[in-house]
Design an enzyme around this catalytic site. Structure first.
Site, short mmCIF file in Angstrom:
data_model
loop_
_atom_site.label_atom_id
_atom_site.label_comp_id
_atom_site.label_asym_id
_atom_site.label_seq_id
_atom_site.Cartn_x
_atom_site.Cartn_y
_atom_site.Cartn_z
CD GLU A 100 -9.78 19.42 -3.49
OE1 GLU A 100 -9.21 20.48 -4.14
OE2 GLU A 100 -8.84 18.74 -3.41
CE LYS B 83 -8.59 17.63 -5.29
NZ LYS B 83 -6.89 17.70 -6.80
P1 13P Z 1 -4.42 15.72 -1.56
O1 13P Z 1 -4.39 14.73 -2.94
O2 13P Z 1 -3.09 15.52 -1.29
O3 13P Z 1 -5.84 15.88 -0.95
O4 13P Z 1 -4.48 17.00 -2.53
C1 13P Z 1 -5.20 17.29 -3.79
C2 13P Z 1 -5.94 19.01 -3.79
O5 13P Z 1 -5.50 18.98 -4.37
C3 13P Z 1 -6.21 19.01 -2.33
O6 13P Z 1 -6.71 19.94 -3.06
#
Ligand code: 13P
Length: 356
Positions: free
Chosen positions: A184, A226
């Site tokens: 991510e 992500k």
């Molecule tokens: P949000 O969808 O609230 O951005 O959170 C996703 C997430 O896992 C952030 O690390």
């Protein structure tokens, strides 16, 4: 005759990655750290005690029918040690429902030495041992979040590189321990930058991330990405339309993400719940031929409605579960490009569990 035995789909790493982006389903991010869940609970006047966190998360994980739309849940470490009223670990509660349990394994974004307005995500020390323990306890995937801020002179190439290096080391270790990594790299929505600037920063970040993932020998078939969507900065006066967001996000990903990745699971990152659903749906409707599944891994955009319905009162448990299911179902529809804003009202029109 030589017979080749394939492992059951769900037990191979690539099979787990594909199962997480199965048709019509996506991921619930419920991995808020202690300070973050405290902040979320404060918005509904609930104190963040161990028991409040347990009952709230148990409510989410046991919402009737939620498994139709939710393939996996990302937990916070503390939740992986919690049990339900019968003493069953919440990890096993999820698995028994056909929802794959995963865990956030990074230890947060810390100031980056030499560039103090930026952060680097920490948590590599002792990670191999922690991953081994998670796998033993039934977790099947992991997540690591890197944060890239846009601003005056930001991001620096140094920040992107430092975060990409950590992401790649984490991903390689996860796969080694039999866990699917969710990589991510979040380019933040904060700021008054244009959508074009977000596009450039996201593309540069993803190029670097995949370059380093390759160097670290990460198996692309057995991971998920992500990312943020490509968006106008939150305080930019010129806000891009849903179609522009969808088209620019898909274009950016086509230019930077290998086709071997089974799925891209967006974060919601400060969009409203409705925006996150509508934009995902627009991407799937307008670009059905992309090589990866386009799905969701939302935290706030899935939890805002149930959190507000719950407000810490056990009498509101069912209402909160219906609110979660409704949001999850709408995002399930967005997986097929079939979400329409009119579907938002179906929940209010049909309380009592008929949010289907
Ligand atoms: P949000 O969808 O609230 O951005 O959170 C996703 C997430 O896992 C952030 O690390």
């Amino acid at each position: 005759m030589l017979t080749v035995t394939q492992p059951p789909v769900e037990s191979s790493l690539a099979g787990i990655a594909r199962a997480l982006v199965a048709d019509g389903r996506g991921i619930l991010a419920a991995d808020e750290s202690l300070p973050t869940i405290e902040k979320r609970f404060r918005t509904i006047d609930v104190e963040s005690t161990e028991e409040a966190r347990r009952s709230y998360r148990e409510l989410l994980f046991t919402a009737p029918d939620v498994e139709q739309y939710i393939s996996g849940v990302i937990l916070f470490d503390g939740t992986t040690h919690q049990v339900d009223a019968s003493g069953t670990p919440l990890v096993d509660v999820l698995t028994a429902r056909g929802i794959i349990p995963g865990v956030k394994v990074d230890r947060g974004a810390k100031p980056l030495a030499g560039s103090p307005r930026e952060t680097v995500t920490e948590g590599l020390d002792g990670l191999r041992e922690r991953l081994h323990d998670y796998h033993e306890r039934g977790l099947r995937f992991t997540k690591w979040r890197a944060v890239i801020a846009i601003g005056d002179g930001l991001p620096t190439p140094y920040c992107i590189r430092a975060n990409a290096d950590a992401l790649a080391r984490y991903a390689a270790l996860s796969q080694e321990e039999g866990l699917v990594p969710i990589v991510e790299p979040e380019v933040l929505i904060d700021g008054d930058h244009t959508i074009e600037r977000c596009y450039d920063v996201t593309e540069a970040t993803l190029h670097y991330v995949f370059d380093v993932l390759h160097q670290h020998r990460v198996d692309l078939d057995a991971m998920l990405l992500k990312p943020n969507m490509v968006l106008s900065g939150k305080s930019c006066p010129d806000q891009a339309t849903v179609e522009v967001v969808a088209d620019m996000t898909v274009r950016c990903l086509l230019h930077s993400v290998p086709a071997a990745i089974p799925g891209i699971v967006f974060l919601s990152g400060g969009q409203t719940s409705e925006q996150a659903t509508e934009r995902l749906s627009a991407m799937n409707a307008r670009a059905p031929e992309v090589p990866w599944q386009l799905s969701f891994s939302y935290g706030r955009a899935l939890q805002e409605a149930p959190l507000n319905a719950w407000r810490g009162d056990p009498a509101n448990t069912e209402a909160a579960q219906r609110a979660l299911c409704h949001r999850a179902r709408l995002n399930g529809a967005a997986r097929y490009g079939r979400y329409e804003p009119e579907m938002e009202g179906e929940f209010e029109a049909a309380p009592g569990g008929a949010a289907a």
